[in-house]
Design an enzyme around this catalytic site. Structure first.
Site, mmCIF file in Angstrom:
data_model
loop_
_atom_site.group_PDB
_atom_site.id
_atom_site.type_symbol
_atom_site.label_atom_id
_atom_site.label_comp_id
_atom_site.label_asym_id
_atom_site.label_seq_id
_atom_site.Cartn_x
_atom_site.Cartn_y
_atom_site.Cartn_z
ATOM 1 N N GLU A 1 0.814 -1.232 0.000
ATOM 2 C CA GLU A 1 0.000 0.000 0.000
ATOM 3 C C GLU A 1 0.843 1.278 0.000
ATOM 4 O O GLU A 1 0.886 2.017 0.992
ATOM 5 C CB GLU A 1 -0.967 0.001 1.197
ATOM 6 C CG GLU A 1 -2.023 -1.079 1.117
ATOM 7 C CD GLU A 1 -3.101 -0.970 2.179
ATOM 8 O OE1 GLU A 1 -2.886 -0.256 3.177
ATOM 9 O OE2 GLU A 1 -4.150 -1.601 2.011
ATOM 10 N N GLU B 1 -6.388 -8.070 -0.253
ATOM 11 C CA GLU B 1 -6.790 -8.090 1.160
ATOM 12 C C GLU B 1 -8.271 -7.738 1.231
ATOM 13 O O GLU B 1 -8.745 -6.896 0.466
ATOM 14 C CB GLU B 1 -6.034 -7.020 1.976
ATOM 15 C CG GLU B 1 -4.574 -7.274 2.153
ATOM 16 C CD GLU B 1 -3.895 -6.180 2.991
ATOM 17 O OE1 GLU B 1 -4.587 -5.434 3.709
ATOM 18 O OE2 GLU B 1 -2.667 -6.075 2.897
ATOM 19 N N GLU C 1 -2.671 -3.962 15.666
ATOM 20 C CA GLU C 1 -3.937 -4.382 15.055
ATOM 21 C C GLU C 1 -4.572 -5.574 15.773
ATOM 22 O O GLU C 1 -5.222 -6.416 15.156
ATOM 23 C CB GLU C 1 -3.685 -4.693 13.579
ATOM 24 C CG GLU C 1 -3.247 -3.457 12.819
ATOM 25 C CD GLU C 1 -2.788 -3.759 11.401
ATOM 26 O OE1 GLU C 1 -1.823 -4.532 11.250
ATOM 27 O OE2 GLU C 1 -3.381 -3.241 10.458
HETATM 28 C C1 GAL Z 1 -4.289 -2.751 5.159
HETATM 29 C C2 GAL Z 1 -2.837 -3.192 5.330
HETATM 30 C C3 GAL Z 1 -2.742 -4.427 6.203
HETATM 31 C C4 GAL Z 1 -3.575 -4.250 7.425
HETATM 32 C C5 GAL Z 1 -5.003 -3.956 7.040
HETATM 33 C C6 GAL Z 1 -5.946 -3.800 8.205
HETATM 34 O O1 GAL Z 1 -4.373 -1.431 4.751
HETATM 35 O O2 GAL Z 1 -2.266 -3.459 4.080
HETATM 36 O O3 GAL Z 1 -1.390 -4.641 6.526
HETATM 37 O O4 GAL Z 1 -3.044 -3.212 8.184
HETATM 38 O O5 GAL Z 1 -5.023 -2.763 6.335
HETATM 39 O O6 GAL Z 1 -7.253 -3.479 7.771
#
Ligand code: GAL
Length: 693
Positions: A179, A328, A376
């Site tokens: 990202e 993702e 997270e």
């Molecule tokens: C994305 C990121 C992941 C994780 C995810 C959580 O933006 O690429 O590593 O942080 O968000 O929602």
């Protein structure tokens, strides 16, 4: 690999839960096997867990039909614990173990999370934020994307990985970094930007003229005087900065991509995970070197909006104009929204099929298992910190079984559309820098065209304004405020060759320097249109300020924006007119159209409501000969056509709370249940995958 406290804790927990943990089998060469046409995946972080736990995780994954894991994208400190001291054995084992469970691997280069030793030893690699503050260790993305030393270190780790895994048959692809998002604003970047300006404008005279720097005494007599401006500044400078940022992300990526490509088997794809509507850089610039586009699709708070999200899928599919991956997506909920609501039971499955319907060939859940610690901790996962499945796991398992079943039918298929919407980062930036009405949101504007067009045509491509357009019966450009010379040429040729071009509010006001066109909008397209924008008006959202509009698309109001149009050729027709409002607009054209040979050009100056836009979509598709991809479906049921390899597949998803029955245009084979049917009844979030016979 050293064992950390969290790992010890995990191992103790696993023991307490009496999970059978087989001892590691000796490394073996993975057996290549047929690649699944649809991939279900999970982001897996083996570096956070003891190896003795991996088999239990991979067993649970295999049982859920997970066919790939993405590994490594934040693991630099595990791959290179101290400078020049590499440890890839854990990654060798993770890839081998995954192979034994028929799980392929996408390797992420770890450059979004440089290790502490690196930032300590090379502080010059740290980014400087908008306020001049140097970033530090402790989060991620703290690097300066333009820094040569950082690039050298990033290239080194990427090259080592590529040399080691470039021919591993269980590694199917590469994700570079993670990202791309954060720029740096220090004097080194300033210097590179000034150099970029010199390369692009050649002389200061040229730059000064094209940016109209006589305004506010901005004229430059030396390249080094040109500042970085981000939000409020000279429009030519702002656009140049964004183009510089995009080019710099491209070269940042190419730095790693080149060493991967040089060392990897061509069957391994190279991608990076983008972010849908995110506009920090021009995604067309950055994606052109990739083999595959992919993006991270998060709903955040609330529920899936099939139109806005669907448009983001189509946008991503348009980067390389072919199928893409969802790299993702949320397993139920995230941890970063104001309220991290969970998707309803069944919604995750509906969303997965919505993804596939829009041309995704893979859906990956972020992440597999809750981290025991880290920023997270509360994010949705498929397996809890205790190592056992969360309730959503069974739904994902169902998705996996369905992907496996439907894969052969969907192999080689993709969406094909008769309608294209044009999208352009320059224009989105330009509108956002000078919205003129704070409510003029360029994404909302795009979706206001996308939604009704999708309802009628049932499949839409979203492509760049310089993309080949000859295959489309209808091309709609909602907010193409910046029209470069190359795009103007493309659009004029499209109309002259018989296409129908529809321009939305604010089209072609500006040139490729983000300066106003010397003629009224739509600038170089005005003579083709036989009409122009005489004036634009921001419409306030106070009661009574909306402007009535009436004509062939019914009676409605114009909100946010209204353009006073005029015609200059006898054969330009007026489709809609404004009613009584501010005096200037009273009785004036709001939408006009002109037939040009076999082609047509239409301009819409009013921002109309959904009902009028649906009528407009019906009119423009009908007059252009666009046929719906499937046929009538109840409102709230989404239909997704994919075709190829002599097959026509339709995916249907019911987003309504009540069950809906859809009559099929002809009897079709139910790919998931094996039944041939002429109608299907779908429960709330129900899915059907149908193959036309
Ligand atoms: C994305 C990121 C992941 C994780 C995810 C959580 O933006 O690429 O590593 O942080 O968000 O929602």
């Amino acid at each position: 690999m050293t064992v950390s406290l969290p790992q010890l804790l995990a191992s103790a927990l696993a023991g307490m839960l009496a999970i059978a943990i087989p001892s590691r089998a000796p490394a073996q060469q993975p057996q290549p096997e047929a690649h699944p046409p649809l991939y279900l995946g999970a982001a897996w972080y083996p570096e956070q867990w003891p190896e003795s736990r991996w088999d239990a995780d991979l067993t649970l994954m295999e049982q859920a039909h997970i066919r790939f894991v993405r590994v490594g994208e934040f693991a630099w400190s595990t791959m290179e614990p101290t400078e020049g001291n590499y440890d890839f054995t854990w990654l060798d084992h993770a890839i081998d173990d995954a192979a034994r469970h028929h799980i392929y691997v996408v390797l992420g280069t770890p450059t979004a999370a440089p290790p502490a030793w690196l930032t300590e030893k090379y502080p010059g690699t740290l980014r400087i934020d908008e306020n001049g503050r140097r970033d530090g260790h402790g989060n991620r993305q703290q690097f300066n994307w333009a820094n040569p030393k950082y690039r050298e270190l990033a290239r080194d780790i990427a090259e080592r990985m590529a040399k080691r895994y470039g021919h591993n048959p269980n590694v199917i692809g590469w994700q570079i970094d993670n990202e791309y998002a954060r720029e740096s604003y220090g004097p080194d970047v300033q210097k590179q930007f000034d150099e970029w300006c010199r390369e692009h404008y050649k002389t200061l005279d040229n730059l000064n003229t094209r940016w109209t720097t006589a305004y506010w005494s901005e004229s430059y007599t030396d390249w080094s005087q040109i500042p970085i401006q981000e939000k409020y500044g000279n429009p030519g400078l702002l656009l140049s900065w964004k183009r510089f940022v995009s080019d710099t992300w491209r070269s940042y990526q190419k730095n790693q991509l080149d060493v991967i490509r040089a060392n990897a088997d061509p069957s391994q794809f190279i991608t990076t995970n983008m972010m849908g509507w995110f506009d920090g850089y021009d995604h067309y610039t950055v994606s052109q070197d990739l083999d595959l586009a992919s993006w991270d699709d998060y709903v955040g708070r609330g529920h899936l909006d099939p139109y806005r999200n669907g448009a983001a899928h189509d946008l991503t599919r348009g980067f390389l104009r072919k199928n893409f991956w969802v790299m993702e997506t949320q397993p139920g909920f995230v941890n970063w929204a104001p309220v991290n609501t969970a998707l309803d039971k069944g919604e995750v499955r509906a969303m997965a099929w919505h993804d596939i319907g829009h041309g995704a060939d893979a859906v990956e859940y972020w992440q597999w298992r809750s981290d025991l610690n880290g920023q997270e901790e509360l994010h949705g996962t498929l397996v809890g910190a205790d190592g056992t499945p969360v309730p959503l796991y069974s739904e994902v398992k169902q998705i996996g079984a369905e992907f496996a079943k439907a894969g052969p039918a969907l192999a080689g298929t993709s969406p094909h559309s008769q309608v294209a919407i044009l999208h352009d980062y320059d224009s989105r930036w330009a509108i956002n820098w000078q919205r003129h009405n704070q409510n003029f949101d360029p994404i909302t504007q795009i979706v206001s065209y996308y939604k009704p067009l999708r309802e009628v045509a049932q499949s839409i491509d979203i492509v760049q304004d310089t993309a080949p357009l000859d295959g489309y019966k209808l091309v709609v450009a909602p907010g193409l405020e910046v029209l470069t010379d190359a795009a103007a040429k493309n659009l004029i040729a499209y109309v002259e060759q018989g296409g129908h071009l529809v321009l939305g509010q604010r089209s072609a006001m500006k040139n490729g320097d983000n300066g106003l066109q010397p003629e009224r909008a739509p600038g170089p397209l005005a003579s083709l249109l036989g009409g122009r924008v005489d004036q634009f008006y921001a419409i306030d959202d106070k009661p009574g300020d909306t402007v009535p509009v009436t004509g062939v698309w019914g009676s409605t109001t114009s909100q946010i924006w209204a353009e006073q149009l005029s015609t200059s050729k006898p054969d330009t027709e007026v489709l809609m007119r404004y009613g009584k409002s501010n005096g200037w607009l009273d009785g004036q054209p709001a939408a006009i159209t002109r037939k040009v040979g076999k082609g047509r050009i239409t301009y819409i100056g009013a921002w109309m409501d959904d009902a009028a836009m649906l009528n407009a979509a019906k009119w423009m598709t009908k007059i252009s000969g666009v046929t719906p991809a499937f046929g009538p479906v109840p409102a709230g049921v989404d239909v997704y056509p994919r075709e190829g390899n002599g097959k026509k597949i339709f995916i249907l998803v019911n987003f309504n709370k009540a069950p809906e029955t859809v009559a099929l245009p002809s009897p079709m084979h139910g790919v998931l249940d094996g039944k041939t049917v002429s109608a299907v009844t779908l429960a709330h979030y129900g899915v059907a995958v149908l193959e036309a016979k």
